[in-house]
Design a protein around this motif. Structure first.
Motif, short mmCIF file in Angstrom:
data_model
loop_
_atom_site.label_atom_id
_atom_site.label_comp_id
_atom_site.label_asym_id
_atom_site.label_seq_id
_atom_site.Cartn_x
_atom_site.Cartn_y
_atom_site.Cartn_z
N ASP A 51 0.84 -1.21 0.00
CA ASP A 51 0.00 0.00 0.00
C ASP A 51 0.87 1.26 0.00
OD1 ASP A 51 -2.27 -1.60 0.04
OD2 ASP A 51 -2.62 -1.33 2.20
N GLY A 52 1.90 1.26 0.83
CA GLY A 52 2.80 2.41 0.89
C GLY A 52 3.57 2.59 -0.40
N LYS A 53 4.05 1.49 -0.96
CA LYS A 53 4.81 1.54 -2.22
C LYS A 53 3.92 2.04 -3.35
CE LYS A 53 7.26 -1.68 -5.26
NZ LYS A 53 7.80 -3.05 -5.31
N ARG A 54 2.71 1.50 -3.43
CA ARG A 54 1.77 1.92 -4.48
C ARG A 54 1.48 3.41 -4.36
NH1 ARG A 54 -3.53 -0.72 -3.35
NH2 ARG A 54 -3.52 0.95 -1.82
N GLY A 55 1.16 3.87 -3.16
CA GLY A 55 0.86 5.29 -2.95
C GLY A 55 2.05 6.18 -3.26
N ALA A 56 3.24 5.75 -2.86
CA ALA A 56 4.44 6.55 -3.11
C ALA A 56 4.74 6.61 -4.61
CB ALA A 56 5.62 5.99 -2.33
N CYS A 57 4.56 5.50 -5.31
CA CYS A 57 4.82 5.48 -6.76
C CYS A 57 3.83 6.39 -7.49
CB CYS A 57 4.74 4.06 -7.30
SG CYS A 57 6.14 3.03 -6.80
N ILE A 58 2.59 6.36 -7.09
CA ILE A 58 1.60 7.27 -7.68
C ILE A 58 1.92 8.71 -7.31
CG2 ILE A 58 -0.84 7.91 -7.64
CD1 ILE A 58 -1.40 4.84 -7.36
N GLY A 59 2.43 8.92 -6.10
CA GLY A 59 2.87 10.25 -5.68
C GLY A 59 4.00 10.77 -6.55
N VAL A 60 4.92 9.88 -6.95
CA VAL A 60 6.01 10.28 -7.85
C VAL A 60 5.42 10.75 -9.17
CG1 VAL A 60 8.02 9.51 -9.18
CG2 VAL A 60 7.77 8.83 -6.78
N LEU A 61 4.46 10.01 -9.71
CA LEU A 61 3.82 10.42 -10.97
C LEU A 61 3.16 11.78 -10.81
CD1 LEU A 61 2.86 9.95 -13.87
CD2 LEU A 61 0.89 8.71 -12.92
N GLN A 62 2.47 12.00 -9.72
CA GLN A 62 1.83 13.31 -9.48
C GLN A 62 2.87 14.42 -9.41
OE1 GLN A 62 -0.30 12.32 -5.86
NE2 GLN A 62 -2.24 12.28 -6.97
N MET A 63 4.00 14.15 -8.77
CA MET A 63 5.05 15.17 -8.66
C MET A 63 5.69 15.44 -10.03
SD MET A 63 5.00 16.08 -5.51
CE MET A 63 6.52 16.78 -4.96
N VAL A 64 5.84 14.41 -10.85
CA VAL A 64 6.38 14.60 -12.21
C VAL A 64 5.42 15.47 -13.00
CG1 VAL A 64 6.89 13.43 -14.40
CG2 VAL A 64 7.79 12.51 -12.25
N ILE A 65 4.14 15.15 -12.94
CA ILE A 65 3.13 15.93 -13.66
C ILE A 65 3.14 17.39 -13.22
CG2 ILE A 65 0.62 16.24 -13.97
CD1 ILE A 65 0.42 13.13 -13.87
N ALA A 66 3.35 17.61 -11.92
CA ALA A 66 3.39 18.98 -11.38
C ALA A 66 4.72 19.68 -11.65
CB ALA A 66 3.12 18.94 -9.87
N GLY A 67 5.68 18.96 -12.23
CA GLY A 67 6.98 19.55 -12.52
C GLY A 67 7.89 19.65 -11.31
N LYS A 68 7.60 18.87 -10.26
CA LYS A 68 8.38 18.93 -9.02
C LYS A 68 9.30 17.73 -8.84
CE LYS A 68 5.00 21.80 -6.71
NZ LYS A 68 4.13 21.97 -5.58
N GLU A 69 9.27 16.83 -9.80
CA GLU A 69 10.12 15.64 -9.75
C GLU A 69 10.61 15.38 -11.17
OE1 GLU A 69 12.31 12.89 -8.44
OE2 GLU A 69 10.82 13.33 -6.91
N SER A 70 11.79 14.82 -11.28
CA SER A 70 12.38 14.53 -12.58
C SER A 70 11.59 13.45 -13.32
CB SER A 70 13.82 14.05 -12.36
OG SER A 70 14.31 13.43 -13.50
N LYS A 71 11.39 13.65 -14.61
CA LYS A 71 10.67 12.67 -15.43
C LYS A 71 11.41 11.33 -15.46
CE LYS A 71 8.51 16.18 -18.26
NZ LYS A 71 8.45 16.85 -19.56
N GLU A 72 12.72 11.37 -15.29
CA GLU A 72 13.52 10.15 -15.28
C GLU A 72 13.16 9.25 -14.10
OE1 GLU A 72 14.94 13.28 -15.78
OE2 GLU A 72 15.01 12.93 -17.93
N SER A 73 12.55 9.80 -13.08
CA SER A 73 12.13 9.02 -11.91
C SER A 73 11.11 7.97 -12.28
CB SER A 73 11.54 9.94 -10.83
OG SER A 73 12.47 10.89 -10.43
N LEU A 74 10.37 8.21 -13.35
CA LEU A 74 9.32 7.26 -13.74
C LEU A 74 9.89 5.90 -14.12
CD1 LEU A 74 6.89 9.58 -15.72
CD2 LEU A 74 6.69 8.78 -13.35
N SER A 75 11.07 5.88 -14.73
CA SER A 75 11.70 4.60 -15.07
C SER A 75 11.99 3.80 -13.81
CB SER A 75 13.00 4.83 -15.84
OG SER A 75 12.73 5.38 -17.11
N GLU A 76 12.50 4.47 -12.80
CA GLU A 76 12.81 3.80 -11.54
C GLU A 76 11.53 3.30 -10.87
OE1 GLU A 76 15.60 4.54 -7.63
OE2 GLU A 76 15.31 6.17 -9.06
N VAL A 77 10.48 4.09 -10.93
CA VAL A 77 9.20 3.71 -10.34
C VAL A 77 8.64 2.47 -11.04
CG1 VAL A 77 6.77 4.43 -10.16
CG2 VAL A 77 8.59 5.96 -9.39
N VAL A 78 8.69 2.45 -12.35
CA VAL A 78 8.17 1.30 -13.10
C VAL A 78 8.99 0.05 -12.77
CG1 VAL A 78 7.87 0.33 -15.42
CG2 VAL A 78 7.09 2.65 -14.92
#
Length: 110
Positions: A51-78
């Motif tokens: 549950d925590g991992k799922r929420g944090a991974c979705i949080g990373v996507l939200q931060m990328v969309i908001a421009g507050k996290e690097s888009k490259e983070s999505l590869s690590e999340v996947v």
């Protein structure tokens, strides 16, 4: 996170990674929270760690969309998501991949 990587004893490192996971999640540092929950889930497959991992991974996507996290983070999340056998993984990965494709972001998830 660096301190956790240097830890020696199993119990101390487990306690530290739990602290990192929960505190980073609360503070919105979702990439580090996802990393920590990923470690916890591999050590102990409790549903709360997924549950925590799922929420944090979705949080990373939200931060990328908001421009507050690097888009490259999505590869690590996947990559982290694909290390989980939960049936929800494919839906989340598909959502991330679709957003990435729509926005010209290359996901390198080996």
């Amino acid at each position: 996170w660096e301190q956790y990587l240097k830890m020696g004893t199993a119990q101390e490192s487990f306690n530290l990674v739990q602290l990192i996971a929960n505190e980073c999640y609360k503070m919105g540092a979702f990439l580090y929270a996802a990393k920590a929950f990923d470690v916890l889930e591999r050590l102990d497959p409790e549903p709360e760690y997924w549950d925590g991992k799922r929420g944090a991974c979705i949080g990373v996507l939200q931060m990328v969309i908001a421009g507050k996290e690097s888009k490259e983070s999505l590869s690590e999340v996947v990559r982290m998501l694909r290390s989980t056998s939960n049936p929800q993984v494919e839906y989340i990965v598909r959502t991330i991949s679709k957003w990435a494709a729509d926005h010209g972001v290359q996901i390198n998830a080996v």
